[in-house]
Design an enzyme around this catalytic site. Sequence first.
Site, PDB file in Angstrom:
ATOM      1  N   ASP A 181       0.845  -1.204   0.000  1.00 34.38           N
ATOM      2  CA  ASP A 181       0.000   0.000   0.000  1.00 34.38           C
ATOM      3  C   ASP A 181       0.882   1.257   0.000  1.00 34.38           C
ATOM      4  O   ASP A 181       0.677   2.191  -0.803  1.00 34.38           O
ATOM      5  CB  ASP A 181      -0.875  -0.057   1.257  1.00 34.38           C
ATOM      6  CG  ASP A 181      -2.051   0.898   1.236  1.00 34.38           C
ATOM      7  OD1 ASP A 181      -2.249   1.582   0.231  1.00 34.38           O
ATOM      8  OD2 ASP A 181      -2.768   0.952   2.257  1.00 34.38           O
ATOM      9  N   GLY A 214       0.924  -9.940   4.451  1.00 34.00           N
ATOM     10  CA  GLY A 214       1.980  -9.163   5.098  1.00 34.00           C
ATOM     11  C   GLY A 214       1.573  -8.849   6.524  1.00 34.00           C
ATOM     12  O   GLY A 214       1.412  -9.754   7.346  1.00 34.00           O
TER      13      GLY A 214
HETATM   14  P1  ADP Z   1      -1.589  -6.716   4.009  1.00 34.00           P
HETATM   15  O1  ADP Z   1      -1.868  -5.594   4.978  1.00 34.00           O
HETATM   16  O2  ADP Z   1      -2.755  -6.991   3.091  1.00 34.00           O
HETATM   17  O3  ADP Z   1      -1.050  -7.937   4.675  1.00 34.00           O
HETATM   18  P2  ADP Z   1       1.108  -5.982   3.057  1.00 34.00           P
HETATM   19  O4  ADP Z   1       1.465  -4.864   2.137  1.00 34.00           O
HETATM   20  O5  ADP Z   1       1.623  -5.916   4.439  1.00 34.00           O
HETATM   21  O6  ADP Z   1      -0.499  -6.090   3.013  1.00 34.00           O
HETATM   22  O7  ADP Z   1       1.576  -7.356   2.419  1.00 34.00           O
HETATM   23  C1  ADP Z   1       0.941  -7.957   1.323  1.00 34.00           C
HETATM   24  C2  ADP Z   1       1.969  -8.566   0.405  1.00 34.00           C
HETATM   25  O8  ADP Z   1       2.542  -7.542  -0.384  1.00 34.00           O
HETATM   26  C3  ADP Z   1       3.115  -9.260   1.130  1.00 34.00           C
HETATM   27  O9  ADP Z   1       3.195 -10.600   0.664  1.00 34.00           O
HETATM   28  C4  ADP Z   1       4.360  -8.458   0.706  1.00 34.00           C
HETATM   29  O10 ADP Z   1       5.470  -9.330   0.479  1.00 34.00           O
HETATM   30  C5  ADP Z   1       3.910  -7.848  -0.590  1.00 34.00           C
HETATM   31  N1  ADP Z   1       4.595  -6.620  -1.038  1.00 34.00           N
HETATM   32  C6  ADP Z   1       5.195  -5.658  -0.295  1.00 34.00           C
HETATM   33  N2  ADP Z   1       5.681  -4.683  -1.088  1.00 34.00           N
HETATM   34  C7  ADP Z   1       5.376  -5.037  -2.380  1.00 34.00           C
HETATM   35  C8  ADP Z   1       5.603  -4.458  -3.669  1.00 34.00           C
HETATM   36  N3  ADP Z   1       6.232  -3.286  -3.823  1.00 34.00           N
HETATM   37  N4  ADP Z   1       5.145  -5.129  -4.771  1.00 34.00           N
HETATM   38  C9  ADP Z   1       4.472  -6.291  -4.648  1.00 34.00           C
HETATM   39  N5  ADP Z   1       4.214  -6.891  -3.459  1.00 34.00           N
HETATM   40  C10 ADP Z   1       4.665  -6.273  -2.335  1.00 34.00           C
END
Ligand code: ADP
Length: 183
Positions: A42, A131
């Site tokens: 995000d 995540g």
């Molecule tokens: P949530 O709050 O839905 O768990 P997160 O962003 O913490 O969301 O994590 C969701 C997934 O996004 C994780 O598996 C993480 O490895 C991945 N992630 C983090 N940064 C990126 C990025 N720049 N591009 C793609 N995936 C990402």
Amino acid sequence: MSNSVAGLAGRLELVSGDITRLQIDAIVNAANAQLAGGGGVDGAIHAAAGPAVLEECRRIVAAQGICPAGNAVITGAGRLPARHIIHAVGPIWHGGGVHEAEQLAGAYRSSLQLATEHGVKSIAFPNISTGVYHYPKQAAANIAIATVCDYLLTHAVPGHVVFCCHDAENIALYRERLAALGT
Ligand code: ADP
């Protein structure tokens, strides 16, 4: 190859890396219910897209309220190479007893429905909820792939779906599952 798998041929792809870099019609954001931006994917998406997207999210929440888990909204993509961002809200993992699986499937399905409505030909998903929301990665991968496959079998648009994995565990899980599907 069975008819059902034949309907998916060439339509699923695994990419590892940063979703903000993809040249694709739409990327999906793992958003929070307030659409307020945050950390993880995000944060990366809003940082790359610029303030216009966060402002569009603010206007949506002002007009229709928060976006509950299992739902999604669509905005422009600001400075990103994509045309749209679909902000999908996945569940926070509480142990599996409070409809997390249905909500995770709903986040994928709602995103795909918006993609169809907006004529999105290609869409990339991050691994929603795996995540900081702590959804177990294996179970989340199974739901993501099953929900996307079910949807594609009855819809021609979007034609192409990318699973964009960012961490080694998710990359390995998706590689194994997509290979087993033979798509
Ligand atoms: P949530 O709050 O839905 O768990 P997160 O962003 O913490 O969301 O994590 C969701 C997934 O996004 C994780 O598996 C993480 O490895 C991945 N992630 C983090 N940064 C990126 C990025 N720049 N591009 C793609 N995936 C990402």
